[in-house]
Motif scaffolding. Structure first.
Motif, short mmCIF file in Angstrom:
data_model
loop_
_atom_site.label_atom_id
_atom_site.label_comp_id
_atom_site.label_asym_id
_atom_site.label_seq_id
_atom_site.Cartn_x
_atom_site.Cartn_y
_atom_site.Cartn_z
N VAL A 80 0.85 -1.20 0.00
CA VAL A 80 0.00 0.00 0.00
C VAL A 80 0.88 1.25 0.00
O VAL A 80 1.91 1.29 0.67
N VAL A 81 0.47 2.26 -0.75
CA VAL A 81 1.18 3.54 -0.73
C VAL A 81 0.24 4.63 -0.24
O VAL A 81 -0.98 4.56 -0.45
N LEU A 82 0.82 5.62 0.41
CA LEU A 82 0.08 6.78 0.90
C LEU A 82 0.78 8.04 0.42
O LEU A 82 1.97 8.01 0.09
N CYS A 83 0.05 9.13 0.42
CA CYS A 83 0.69 10.43 0.20
C CYS A 83 1.48 10.78 1.46
O CYS A 83 1.12 10.34 2.56
N LEU A 143 -1.06 1.53 9.79
CA LEU A 143 -0.72 1.07 8.45
C LEU A 143 0.71 1.49 8.13
O LEU A 143 1.07 2.66 8.29
N THR A 144 1.50 0.52 7.68
CA THR A 144 2.87 0.83 7.28
C THR A 144 2.96 0.71 5.76
O THR A 144 3.01 -0.41 5.22
N PRO A 145 2.95 1.83 5.05
CA PRO A 145 2.99 1.77 3.59
C PRO A 145 4.38 1.42 3.07
O PRO A 145 5.38 1.58 3.77
N VAL A 146 4.41 0.94 1.84
CA VAL A 146 5.71 0.64 1.23
C VAL A 146 6.40 1.93 0.81
O VAL A 146 7.62 1.96 0.64
N SER A 147 5.62 3.00 0.66
CA SER A 147 6.22 4.30 0.35
C SER A 147 5.23 5.42 0.65
O SER A 147 4.02 5.22 0.64
N TYR A 148 5.80 6.60 0.91
CA TYR A 148 5.02 7.83 1.02
C TYR A 148 5.35 8.67 -0.21
O TYR A 148 6.52 8.92 -0.50
N GLU A 149 4.32 9.10 -0.93
CA GLU A 149 4.53 9.81 -2.19
C GLU A 149 4.34 11.32 -2.03
O GLU A 149 3.60 11.78 -1.16
N GLU A 150 5.00 12.08 -2.89
CA GLU A 150 5.03 13.54 -2.76
C GLU A 150 3.71 14.22 -3.09
O GLU A 150 3.46 15.35 -2.66
N ASP A 151 2.85 13.55 -3.87
CA ASP A 151 1.52 14.10 -4.14
C ASP A 151 0.58 12.96 -4.52
O ASP A 151 0.99 11.81 -4.70
N VAL A 152 -0.68 13.29 -4.66
CA VAL A 152 -1.70 12.25 -4.87
C VAL A 152 -1.55 11.54 -6.21
O VAL A 152 -1.82 10.34 -6.33
N LYS A 153 -1.11 12.26 -7.24
CA LYS A 153 -0.93 11.64 -8.55
C LYS A 153 0.20 10.60 -8.52
O LYS A 153 0.10 9.56 -9.17
#
Length: 272
Positions: A157-160, A181-191
Protein backbone atom coordinates in the motif's frame (compact mmCIF):
# COMPACT_ATOMS: atom_id res chain seq x y z
CA UNK A 1 -56.97 93.81 -29.78
CA UNK A 2 -54.31 93.23 -32.40
CA UNK A 3 -51.53 93.98 -29.91
CA UNK A 4 -53.02 91.60 -27.31
CA UNK A 5 -53.37 88.77 -29.84
CA UNK A 6 -49.69 88.92 -30.81
CA UNK A 7 -48.33 88.57 -27.29
CA UNK A 8 -49.15 84.86 -26.76
CA UNK A 9 -47.72 83.98 -30.19
CA UNK A 10 -44.48 85.80 -29.45
CA UNK A 11 -44.29 84.14 -26.03
CA UNK A 12 -44.79 80.70 -27.58
CA UNK A 13 -42.10 81.40 -30.17
CA UNK A 14 -39.63 82.44 -27.48
CA UNK A 15 -40.45 79.38 -25.37
CA UNK A 16 -39.99 77.12 -28.38
CA UNK A 17 -36.62 78.68 -29.20
CA UNK A 18 -35.47 78.28 -25.61
CA UNK A 19 -36.51 74.63 -25.55
CA UNK A 20 -34.69 73.99 -28.82
CA UNK A 21 -31.57 75.65 -27.48
CA UNK A 22 -31.78 73.58 -24.30
CA UNK A 23 -32.13 70.35 -26.26
CA UNK A 24 -29.18 71.27 -28.46
CA UNK A 25 -27.07 72.05 -25.41
CA UNK A 26 -27.93 68.79 -23.69
CA UNK A 27 -27.22 66.85 -26.87
CA UNK A 28 -23.85 68.55 -27.09
CA UNK A 29 -22.96 67.78 -23.51
CA UNK A 30 -23.87 64.08 -23.73
CA UNK A 31 -21.99 63.48 -26.97
CA UNK A 32 -19.04 65.77 -26.44
CA UNK A 33 -18.32 65.12 -22.74
CA UNK A 34 -15.04 63.20 -22.94
CA UNK A 35 -15.36 61.69 -19.48
CA UNK A 36 -18.75 60.06 -20.09
CA UNK A 37 -17.72 58.75 -23.50
CA UNK A 38 -14.37 57.40 -22.42
CA UNK A 39 -15.81 55.77 -19.29
CA UNK A 40 -18.49 53.87 -21.17
CA UNK A 41 -16.22 52.88 -24.04
CA UNK A 42 -13.44 51.83 -21.66
CA UNK A 43 -15.76 49.56 -19.69
CA UNK A 44 -17.24 48.01 -22.82
CA UNK A 45 -13.95 47.57 -24.65
CA UNK A 46 -11.81 46.45 -21.70
CA UNK A 47 -10.22 43.10 -22.59
CA UNK A 48 -8.17 40.65 -20.59
CA UNK A 49 -4.81 39.64 -21.97
CA UNK A 50 -1.52 38.07 -21.03
CA UNK A 51 -0.56 34.98 -19.05
CA UNK A 52 -2.23 33.83 -15.84
CA UNK A 53 0.03 31.59 -13.76
CA UNK A 54 -1.86 29.20 -11.49
CA UNK A 55 -0.27 27.05 -8.79
CA UNK A 56 -2.74 24.26 -8.03
CA UNK A 57 -2.94 21.03 -6.04
CA UNK A 58 -2.16 17.94 -8.14
CA UNK A 59 -5.71 16.61 -7.74
CA UNK A 60 -7.05 19.61 -9.69
CA UNK A 61 -5.05 18.83 -12.81
CA UNK A 62 -7.77 17.50 -15.11
CA UNK A 63 -10.48 19.95 -13.99
CA UNK A 64 -8.25 23.03 -14.12
CA UNK A 65 -6.93 22.13 -17.57
CA UNK A 66 -10.54 22.09 -18.76
CA UNK A 67 -11.27 25.43 -17.08
CA UNK A 68 -8.05 26.92 -18.43
CA UNK A 69 -9.07 26.10 -21.99
CA UNK A 70 -12.52 27.56 -21.37
CA UNK A 71 -10.99 30.75 -19.96
CA UNK A 72 -8.72 31.19 -22.98
CA UNK A 73 -11.71 30.63 -25.27
CA UNK A 74 -13.79 33.26 -23.44
CA UNK A 75 -10.88 35.73 -23.37
CA UNK A 76 -8.86 35.61 -26.61
CA UNK A 77 -5.35 36.88 -26.00
CA UNK A 78 -4.99 35.19 -22.62
CA UNK A 79 -3.03 32.07 -21.70
CA UNK A 80 -3.36 30.05 -18.50
CA UNK A 81 -0.21 28.29 -17.34
CA UNK A 82 -0.41 25.72 -14.55
CA UNK A 83 2.02 24.29 -12.04
CA UNK A 84 0.60 21.18 -10.35
CA UNK A 85 2.20 19.56 -7.31
CA UNK A 86 1.63 18.80 -3.65
CA UNK A 87 0.08 21.82 -1.96
CA UNK A 88 2.88 22.06 0.60
CA UNK A 89 5.51 22.16 -2.17
CA UNK A 90 3.61 24.87 -4.02
CA UNK A 91 3.11 26.92 -0.86
CA UNK A 92 6.84 26.76 -0.14
CA UNK A 93 7.58 27.94 -3.67
CA UNK A 94 5.21 30.88 -3.31
CA UNK A 95 6.63 32.01 0.03
CA UNK A 96 10.07 31.56 -1.51
CA UNK A 97 9.28 34.16 -4.14
CA UNK A 98 8.09 32.13 -7.12
CA UNK A 99 6.03 34.41 -9.41
CA UNK A 100 2.40 33.30 -9.64
CA UNK A 101 -1.06 34.84 -9.83
CA UNK A 102 -3.31 32.25 -8.19
CA UNK A 103 -2.93 29.52 -5.56
CA UNK A 104 -5.48 26.72 -5.27
CA UNK A 105 -4.62 24.42 -2.36
CA UNK A 106 -6.05 21.08 -1.27
CA UNK A 107 -6.40 22.14 2.36
CA UNK A 108 -6.76 25.25 4.52
CA UNK A 109 -3.59 24.20 6.38
CA UNK A 110 -1.40 24.45 3.29
CA UNK A 111 -3.08 27.70 2.23
CA UNK A 112 -2.23 29.06 5.69
CA UNK A 113 1.48 28.68 4.85
CA UNK A 114 0.93 31.40 2.25
CA UNK A 115 -1.50 33.62 4.17
CA UNK A 116 0.66 33.54 7.31
CA UNK A 117 3.48 35.05 5.24
CA UNK A 118 1.10 37.73 3.92
CA UNK A 119 1.58 36.42 0.38
CA UNK A 120 -2.13 36.32 -0.47
CA UNK A 121 -3.86 39.44 -1.79
CA UNK A 122 -7.39 38.20 -1.07
CA UNK A 123 -9.04 36.14 1.64
CA UNK A 124 -9.00 32.48 0.51
CA UNK A 125 -12.39 31.12 -0.52
CA UNK A 126 -13.35 27.44 -0.42
CA UNK A 127 -14.47 26.45 -3.91
CA UNK A 128 -14.75 22.63 -3.66
CA UNK A 129 -14.23 19.73 -1.27
CA UNK A 130 -12.75 16.28 -1.84
CA UNK A 131 -13.12 12.87 -0.24
CA UNK A 132 -10.76 9.92 -0.02
CA UNK A 133 -11.14 6.57 -1.74
CA UNK A 134 -9.00 3.45 -2.01
CA UNK A 135 -7.54 2.79 -5.44
CA UNK A 136 -6.84 -0.88 -6.16
CA UNK A 137 -5.64 -2.82 -9.17
CA UNK A 138 -8.30 -3.33 -11.86
CA UNK A 139 -10.75 -6.02 -10.76
CA UNK A 140 -9.64 -5.61 -7.13
CA UNK A 141 -7.75 -8.97 -7.07
CA UNK A 142 -6.86 -8.58 -3.37
CA UNK A 143 -10.53 -8.18 -2.44
CA UNK A 144 -10.00 -4.92 -0.59
CA UNK A 145 -13.36 -3.90 0.86
CA UNK A 146 -12.44 -1.62 3.75
CA UNK A 147 -9.75 0.59 5.20
CA UNK A 148 -8.89 -2.21 7.63
CA UNK A 149 -8.14 -4.55 4.70
CA UNK A 150 -5.17 -2.34 3.83
CA UNK A 151 -3.43 -3.60 6.97
CA UNK A 152 -3.32 -7.18 5.62
CA UNK A 153 0.12 -8.74 5.68
CA UNK A 154 1.86 -8.76 2.31
CA UNK A 155 -0.36 -6.09 0.77
CA UNK A 156 1.67 -3.31 -0.82
CA UNK A 157 0.00 0.00 0.00
CA UNK A 158 1.18 3.54 -0.73
CA UNK A 159 0.08 6.78 0.90
CA UNK A 160 0.69 10.43 0.20
CA UNK A 161 3.28 12.02 2.44
CA UNK A 162 1.79 13.25 5.72
CA UNK A 163 2.71 16.84 4.86
CA UNK A 164 0.50 16.67 1.75
CA UNK A 165 -3.28 17.18 2.23
CA UNK A 166 -4.22 13.71 0.92
CA UNK A 167 -1.67 12.13 3.27
CA UNK A 168 -2.87 14.15 6.25
CA UNK A 169 -6.47 13.17 5.46
CA UNK A 170 -5.55 9.49 5.15
CA UNK A 171 -3.78 9.58 8.51
CA UNK A 172 -6.82 11.28 10.05
CA UNK A 173 -9.06 8.48 8.75
CA UNK A 174 -6.67 5.81 10.06
CA UNK A 175 -6.51 7.47 13.48
CA UNK A 176 -10.30 7.71 13.63
CA UNK A 177 -10.43 3.95 13.00
CA UNK A 178 -7.58 3.16 15.42
CA UNK A 179 -5.73 1.48 12.56
CA UNK A 180 -2.00 1.33 11.98
CA UNK A 181 -0.72 1.07 8.45
CA UNK A 182 2.87 0.83 7.28
CA UNK A 183 2.99 1.77 3.59
CA UNK A 184 5.71 0.64 1.23
CA UNK A 185 6.22 4.30 0.35
CA UNK A 186 5.02 7.83 1.02
CA UNK A 187 4.53 9.81 -2.19
CA UNK A 188 5.03 13.54 -2.76
CA UNK A 189 1.52 14.10 -4.14
CA UNK A 190 -1.70 12.25 -4.87
CA UNK A 191 -0.93 11.64 -8.55
CA UNK A 192 2.35 9.95 -7.62
CA UNK A 193 0.53 7.70 -5.13
CA UNK A 194 -2.09 6.74 -7.70
CA UNK A 195 0.56 6.12 -10.35
CA UNK A 196 2.14 3.43 -8.19
CA UNK A 197 -1.07 1.40 -8.54
CA UNK A 198 -1.46 2.22 -12.24
CA UNK A 199 2.07 0.90 -12.85
CA UNK A 200 1.31 -2.14 -10.65
CA UNK A 201 4.12 -1.19 -8.28
CA UNK A 202 1.59 -1.22 -5.44
CA UNK A 203 -1.60 -3.13 -4.72
CA UNK A 204 -3.54 -0.17 -3.35
CA UNK A 205 -3.30 3.52 -2.51
CA UNK A 206 -5.39 5.95 -0.50
CA UNK A 207 -6.13 8.84 -2.83
CA UNK A 208 -9.03 11.15 -3.70
CA UNK A 209 -12.22 10.06 -5.41
CA UNK A 210 -11.46 12.54 -8.17
CA UNK A 211 -8.16 10.84 -8.94
CA UNK A 212 -9.76 7.39 -9.07
CA UNK A 213 -12.37 8.76 -11.47
CA UNK A 214 -9.73 10.45 -13.64
CA UNK A 215 -7.77 7.18 -13.93
CA UNK A 216 -10.73 5.41 -15.53
CA UNK A 217 -10.33 1.66 -15.91
CA UNK A 218 -6.66 1.75 -14.90
CA UNK A 219 -7.70 1.33 -11.26
CA UNK A 220 -10.78 0.33 -9.27
CA UNK A 221 -12.18 2.48 -6.49
CA UNK A 222 -13.29 1.27 -3.08
CA UNK A 223 -15.22 3.61 -0.82
CA UNK A 224 -14.83 3.47 2.95
CA UNK A 225 -17.02 5.18 5.59
CA UNK A 226 -14.10 6.64 7.55
CA UNK A 227 -13.40 8.98 4.62
CA UNK A 228 -16.38 11.09 5.70
CA UNK A 229 -14.34 12.15 8.73
CA UNK A 230 -11.46 13.41 6.60
CA UNK A 231 -12.96 15.55 3.85
CA UNK A 232 -10.67 18.31 2.58
CA UNK A 233 -11.78 21.86 1.78
CA UNK A 234 -10.01 23.43 -1.21
CA UNK A 235 -9.32 27.19 -0.89
CA UNK A 236 -8.29 29.52 -3.72
CA UNK A 237 -6.74 33.00 -3.50
CA UNK A 238 -5.21 35.76 -5.56
CA UNK A 239 -1.54 36.15 -4.68
CA UNK A 240 0.20 39.32 -3.61
CA UNK A 241 2.20 41.00 -6.40
CA UNK A 242 0.38 38.85 -8.97
CA UNK A 243 1.89 39.71 -12.39
CA UNK A 244 -1.55 39.65 -14.01
CA UNK A 245 -3.98 40.38 -11.19
CA UNK A 246 -6.92 41.48 -13.36
CA UNK A 247 -7.00 38.32 -15.44
CA UNK A 248 -6.23 36.21 -12.36
CA UNK A 249 -9.33 37.56 -10.61
CA UNK A 250 -11.40 36.63 -13.65
CA UNK A 251 -10.01 33.08 -13.60
CA UNK A 252 -10.89 32.72 -9.90
CA UNK A 253 -14.41 33.92 -10.68
CA UNK A 254 -14.69 31.27 -13.40
CA UNK A 255 -13.63 28.57 -10.94
CA UNK A 256 -16.28 29.70 -8.45
CA UNK A 257 -19.00 30.25 -11.06
CA UNK A 258 -21.82 27.83 -11.88
CA UNK A 259 -19.93 26.90 -15.04
CA UNK A 260 -16.77 26.16 -13.08
CA UNK A 261 -18.64 24.20 -10.43
CA UNK A 262 -20.22 22.07 -13.15
CA UNK A 263 -16.79 21.05 -14.42
CA UNK A 264 -15.51 20.33 -10.91
CA UNK A 265 -18.49 18.30 -9.74
CA UNK A 266 -18.39 16.28 -12.97
CA UNK A 267 -14.83 15.35 -11.98
CA UNK A 268 -16.06 14.07 -8.61
CA UNK A 269 -15.47 17.07 -6.37
CA UNK A 270 -18.03 17.96 -3.72
CA UNK A 271 -19.78 21.33 -3.51
CA UNK A 272 -18.23 23.69 -0.91
Amino acid sequence: MTRDARRPRRTLQMAGAAAAALLALSACSSSDDPSSTSDSSASSSAKLSGTVTVFAAASLKESFHTLGKEFEKEHPGTKVVFSFAGSDTLAASITGGAPADVFAAASPKTMAIVTDKKDAATTPATFVRNQLEIATLPGNPDKVASLKDLTKSGLKVVLCDKTVPCGAAAQKALDASSLKLTPVSYEEDVKSALNKVVLKEADAAVVYKTDVKAAGDKVEGVEFPESAKAINDYPIALLKDAPNATAAKAFIELVKSAEGQKVLTAAGFLQP
